[in-house]
Motif scaffolding. Sequence first.
Motif, PDB file in Angstrom:
ATOM      1  N   ASP A  10       1.527  19.720  -2.520  1.00  7.20           N
ATOM      2  CA  ASP A  10       2.772  19.031  -2.136  1.00  7.20           C
ATOM      3  C   ASP A  10       2.732  18.624  -0.670  1.00  7.20           C
ATOM      4  O   ASP A  10       3.174  17.550  -0.281  1.00  7.20           O
ATOM      5  CB  ASP A  10       3.984  19.951  -2.374  1.00  7.20           C
ATOM      6  CG  ASP A  10       4.271  20.105  -3.862  1.00  7.20           C
ATOM      7  OD1 ASP A  10       3.692  19.310  -4.640  1.00  7.20           O
ATOM      8  OD2 ASP A  10       5.031  21.013  -4.236  1.00  7.20           O
ATOM      9  N   GLU A  11       2.157  19.534   0.123  1.00  4.14           N
ATOM     10  CA  GLU A  11       2.079  19.276   1.576  1.00  4.14           C
ATOM     11  C   GLU A  11       1.216  18.038   1.848  1.00  4.14           C
ATOM     12  O   GLU A  11       1.557  17.193   2.669  1.00  4.14           O
ATOM     13  CB  GLU A  11       1.463  20.510   2.252  1.00  4.14           C
ATOM     14  CG  GLU A  11       1.401  20.425   3.756  1.00  4.14           C
ATOM     15  CD  GLU A  11       0.308  21.314   4.339  1.00  4.14           C
ATOM     16  OE1 GLU A  11       0.273  21.449   5.556  1.00  4.14           O
ATOM     17  OE2 GLU A  11      -0.518  21.835   3.566  1.00  4.14           O
ATOM     18  N   GLN A  12       0.109  17.931   1.120  1.00  3.75           N
ATOM     19  CA  GLN A  12      -0.787  16.784   1.311  1.00  3.75           C
ATOM     20  C   GLN A  12      -0.129  15.478   0.866  1.00  3.75           C
ATOM     21  O   GLN A  12      -0.291  14.445   1.504  1.00  3.75           O
ATOM     22  CB  GLN A  12      -2.093  16.993   0.550  1.00  3.75           C
ATOM     23  CG  GLN A  12      -3.046  17.939   1.265  1.00  3.75           C
ATOM     24  CD  GLN A  12      -4.259  18.257   0.429  1.00  3.75           C
ATOM     25  OE1 GLN A  12      -4.146  18.621  -0.741  1.00  3.75           O
ATOM     26  NE2 GLN A  12      -5.429  18.139   1.020  1.00  3.75           N
ATOM     27  N   VAL A  13       0.630  15.548  -0.243  1.00  4.62           N
ATOM     28  CA  VAL A  13       1.321  14.349  -0.739  1.00  4.62           C
ATOM     29  C   VAL A  13       2.343  13.883   0.288  1.00  4.62           C
ATOM     30  O   VAL A  13       2.445  12.692   0.611  1.00  4.62           O
ATOM     31  CB  VAL A  13       2.009  14.638  -2.095  1.00  4.62           C
ATOM     32  CG1 VAL A  13       2.904  13.477  -2.505  1.00  4.62           C
ATOM     33  CG2 VAL A  13       0.973  14.906  -3.167  1.00  4.62           C
ATOM     34  N   LYS A  14       3.082  14.851   0.853  1.00  3.96           N
ATOM     35  CA  LYS A  14       4.114  14.522   1.838  1.00  3.96           C
ATOM     36  C   LYS A  14       3.467  13.929   3.100  1.00  3.96           C
ATOM     37  O   LYS A  14       3.926  12.918   3.638  1.00  3.96           O
ATOM     38  CB  LYS A  14       4.880  15.797   2.200  1.00  3.96           C
ATOM     39  CG  LYS A  14       6.173  15.539   2.933  1.00  3.96           C
ATOM     40  CD  LYS A  14       6.884  16.847   3.228  1.00  3.96           C
ATOM     41  CE  LYS A  14       7.878  16.630   4.356  1.00  3.96           C
ATOM     42  NZ  LYS A  14       8.209  17.859   5.055  1.00  3.96           N
ATOM     43  N   ALA A  15       2.371  14.545   3.538  1.00  8.06           N
ATOM     44  CA  ALA A  15       1.686  14.056   4.739  1.00  8.06           C
ATOM     45  C   ALA A  15       1.133  12.656   4.495  1.00  8.06           C
ATOM     46  O   ALA A  15       1.205  11.786   5.354  1.00  8.06           O
ATOM     47  CB  ALA A  15       0.559  15.014   5.124  1.00  8.06           C
ATOM     48  N   ARG A  16       0.606  12.431   3.290  1.00  6.50           N
ATOM     49  CA  ARG A  16       0.032  11.121   2.989  1.00  6.50           C
ATOM     50  C   ARG A  16       1.110  10.049   2.988  1.00  6.50           C
ATOM     51  O   ARG A  16       0.907   8.940   3.472  1.00  6.50           O
ATOM     52  CB  ARG A  16      -0.683  11.137   1.631  1.00  6.50           C
ATOM     53  CG  ARG A  16      -1.335   9.796   1.315  1.00  6.50           C
ATOM     54  CD  ARG A  16      -2.159   9.833   0.074  1.00  6.50           C
ATOM     55  NE  ARG A  16      -1.352  10.098  -1.106  1.00  6.50           N
ATOM     56  CZ  ARG A  16      -1.837  10.069  -2.347  1.00  6.50           C
ATOM     57  NH1 ARG A  16      -3.101   9.825  -2.551  1.00  6.50           N
ATOM     58  NH2 ARG A  16      -1.058  10.311  -3.378  1.00  6.50           N
ATOM     59  N   ARG A  17       2.280  10.389   2.437  1.00  5.57           N
ATOM     60  CA  ARG A  17       3.377   9.410   2.420  1.00  5.57           C
ATOM     61  C   ARG A  17       3.754   9.018   3.846  1.00  5.57           C
ATOM     62  O   ARG A  17       3.947   7.853   4.168  1.00  5.57           O
ATOM     63  CB  ARG A  17       4.592   9.978   1.669  1.00  5.57           C
ATOM     64  CG  ARG A  17       5.651   8.890   1.393  1.00  5.57           C
ATOM     65  CD  ARG A  17       6.818   9.416   0.572  1.00  5.57           C
ATOM     66  NE  ARG A  17       6.426   9.898  -0.736  1.00  5.57           N
ATOM     67  CZ  ARG A  17       6.656  11.131  -1.177  1.00  5.57           C
ATOM     68  NH1 ARG A  17       7.274  12.002  -0.425  1.00  5.57           N
ATOM     69  NH2 ARG A  17       6.276  11.492  -2.390  1.00  5.57           N
ATOM     70  N   GLY A  18       3.859  10.019   4.702  1.00  9.18           N
ATOM     71  CA  GLY A  18       4.196   9.756   6.111  1.00  9.18           C
ATOM     72  C   GLY A  18       3.159   8.861   6.776  1.00  9.18           C
ATOM     73  O   GLY A  18       3.495   7.907   7.468  1.00  9.18           O
ATOM     74  N   ARG A  19       1.891   9.160   6.517  1.00  6.07           N
ATOM     75  CA  ARG A  19       0.815   8.357   7.111  1.00  6.07           C
ATOM     76  C   ARG A  19       0.844   6.928   6.579  1.00  6.07           C
ATOM     77  O   ARG A  19       0.609   5.968   7.316  1.00  6.07           O
ATOM     78  CB  ARG A  19      -0.550   8.989   6.826  1.00  6.07           C
ATOM     79  CG  ARG A  19      -0.786  10.314   7.521  1.00  6.07           C
ATOM     80  CD  ARG A  19      -2.280  10.654   7.535  1.00  6.07           C
ATOM     81  NE  ARG A  19      -2.871  10.615   6.210  1.00  6.07           N
ATOM     82  CZ  ARG A  19      -2.931  11.648   5.372  1.00  6.07           C
ATOM     83  NH1 ARG A  19      -2.424  12.806   5.735  1.00  6.07           N
ATOM     84  NH2 ARG A  19      -3.480  11.530   4.179  1.00  6.07           N
ATOM     85  N   ALA A  24       1.812   1.217   7.501  1.00  3.25           N
ATOM     86  CA  ALA A  24       2.490  -0.031   7.148  1.00  3.25           C
ATOM     87  C   ALA A  24       3.253  -0.589   8.356  1.00  3.25           C
ATOM     88  O   ALA A  24       3.174  -1.780   8.661  1.00  3.25           O
ATOM     89  CB  ALA A  24       3.452   0.206   5.979  1.00  3.25           C
ATOM     90  N   VAL A  25       3.955   0.292   9.050  1.00  2.00           N
ATOM     91  CA  VAL A  25       4.720  -0.135  10.229  1.00  2.00           C
ATOM     92  C   VAL A  25       3.753  -0.659  11.307  1.00  2.00           C
ATOM     93  O   VAL A  25       3.979  -1.708  11.908  1.00  2.00           O
ATOM     94  CB  VAL A  25       5.565   1.040  10.789  1.00  2.00           C
ATOM     95  CG1 VAL A  25       6.170   0.683  12.132  1.00  2.00           C
ATOM     96  CG2 VAL A  25       6.669   1.406   9.791  1.00  2.00           C
ATOM     97  N   THR A  26       2.651   0.071  11.515  1.00  6.00           N
ATOM     98  CA  THR A  26       1.667  -0.348  12.515  1.00  6.00           C
ATOM     99  C   THR A  26       1.114  -1.740  12.188  1.00  6.00           C
ATOM    100  O   THR A  26       1.003  -2.599  13.071  1.00  6.00           O
ATOM    101  CB  THR A  26       0.504   0.666  12.585  1.00  6.00           C
ATOM    102  OG1 THR A  26       1.054   1.944  12.848  1.00  6.00           O
ATOM    103  CG2 THR A  26      -0.486   0.302  13.672  1.00  6.00           C
ATOM    104  N   LEU A  27       0.773  -1.957  10.925  1.00 10.37           N
ATOM    105  CA  LEU A  27       0.228  -3.262  10.530  1.00 10.37           C
ATOM    106  C   LEU A  27       1.256  -4.378  10.750  1.00 10.37           C
ATOM    107  O   LEU A  27       0.911  -5.451  11.254  1.00 10.37           O
ATOM    108  CB  LEU A  27      -0.203  -3.234   9.053  1.00 10.37           C
ATOM    109  CG  LEU A  27      -1.523  -2.498   8.802  1.00 10.37           C
ATOM    110  CD1 LEU A  27      -1.791  -2.368   7.313  1.00 10.37           C
ATOM    111  CD2 LEU A  27      -2.688  -3.227   9.480  1.00 10.37           C
ATOM    112  N   ALA A  28       2.507  -4.103  10.382  1.00  2.00           N
ATOM    113  CA  ALA A  28       3.559  -5.109  10.563  1.00  2.00           C
ATOM    114  C   ALA A  28       3.732  -5.427  12.058  1.00  2.00           C
ATOM    115  O   ALA A  28       3.847  -6.596  12.449  1.00  2.00           O
ATOM    116  CB  ALA A  28       4.874  -4.607   9.976  1.00  2.00           C
TER     117      ALA A  28
END
Lengths: 51, 310
Positions: A10-19, A24-28
Motif C-alpha cells: 500500500d505504501e508503494q502504491v501511495k508513493a507511486r501515485r504521489g510521484r 505530471a505537474v512538472t511536465l505541464a
Amino acid sequence: MSKQKAVLSDEQVKARRGRSVALAVTLAVLVAMFYVITIVKLGPGIMDRPM
Amino acid sequence: MTMVEQSQGLHEDAVDLGGRGSVSDYIALLKPRVMSLVVFTAAVGLVMAPGNQHPFLSFISILCIAIGGGASGALNMWWDADIDAVMSRTKKRPIPAGKITRAEAFAFGMVLSFGSVLTLGLVANWFAAALLAFTIFFYVVIYTMWLKRSTPQNIVIGGAAGALPPMVGWAAVTGDVSLVSIALFMITFTWTPPHFWALALVKNGDYQDAGVPMLPVVAGETATRHQIVLYSLLLLPVGMSPYLLGFATEVFGVGSAVLGLIFLGYAVRVWRIREGEPAKKAAMSLFKFSLFYLMLIFAGLLAENVMGLV
C-alpha cells in the motif's frame, strides 16, 4: 521463461501515485515554461521566418 | 521502478526494486537548505551583472542553477550513502533511511543535471551552462568521489563548487567571467573552511566513525582551531572586497568590516575555549553566525544593486 510479478505494498502504491502527480505537474510546467521562453527569446520575430 | 517482472528462480530479496520514495523524499535528495543558499548567491551574481536580461529568463536561469545544485546534492547522496548511514547528522537521509535506492538517486541526479545544464544553455548562454556543468562535476567527482575521502583539505578545495553559483548567475547575463564575479566567488570560497570546520569540531566523532579525513580527525582539534582563525582573518578583507574593488558603497564597506570582525571574534572564541561542552557551544555559535554572515554580505550587495546605489 515464466515470469512472476512483484506485488506492491500500500505504501508503494501511495508513493507511486504521489510521484506520478508530481511528474505530471512538472511536465505541464516544463511545457508552459518552454512556450514562454520561446516567445520571450524570439519576440515579434516569431512570425518573421521563411515559409 | 515499481511494477516489474522478475525472472522465476531469483530470490525476491535479491534485487531492491525501490519505489518507496515519496515526493518529499526526492525533494530531500536535492538538499533544499543548501539549494536556498545557491539560489540566493546566484541571484546576487545575476542582479549585479551588467546587461539586460528579460526577467523571465533571469528567473529560469536561477531555477536552472538551483536544480543543478540540487542534482549535485542527489549525486552526492548517491555516492556517500555508506558514510551518511554512519553519521548521526545524515543517517535519516532518504538512501540510508531505505526510502530511495542508490540507483533511483543516481538516475534522478543525472536527469536533473543534464536537464538544468541544457535548459540554462538554451535560456541564457552556453558559457553559463558549461560553468554550471563544471560546478556539478566539481562537486560530485572532484569533491565527493575524490577529495572528501582522501584529504583533510577536502572542503577547502571542494568549497569551490559551493562558491561558483554567483559566477554562474553573472555569466548567465554577461556570458563571461569578471573581477566582480571572481570576488563573489572568493567570498564563499574563503568562508567555507571556517564554516565547515566549526561544524566538524562539533561532529568530530561522527566523522571519525565514518572514516572521513576531516581536518579535526587528521590534524587534531588544535590545528583546526588555528586554521579557523587564519581563514577568518583572511575572510575579513575578502568580505570587504566588493567595497575595496569599487562595486559597493562605503556603507557596505563598514558593514562588511564589522561583520568580518564579529566573525573573527567568534573564531577567536573557538580558539580559546577548547574543552568540553563550552568548546562545542563556541564552535556551534561560529557555525550559526557564519551562515548569518554570508547571508548578510550577499543581501547587502543585492540591496545596494536593487536600490541603484552602485
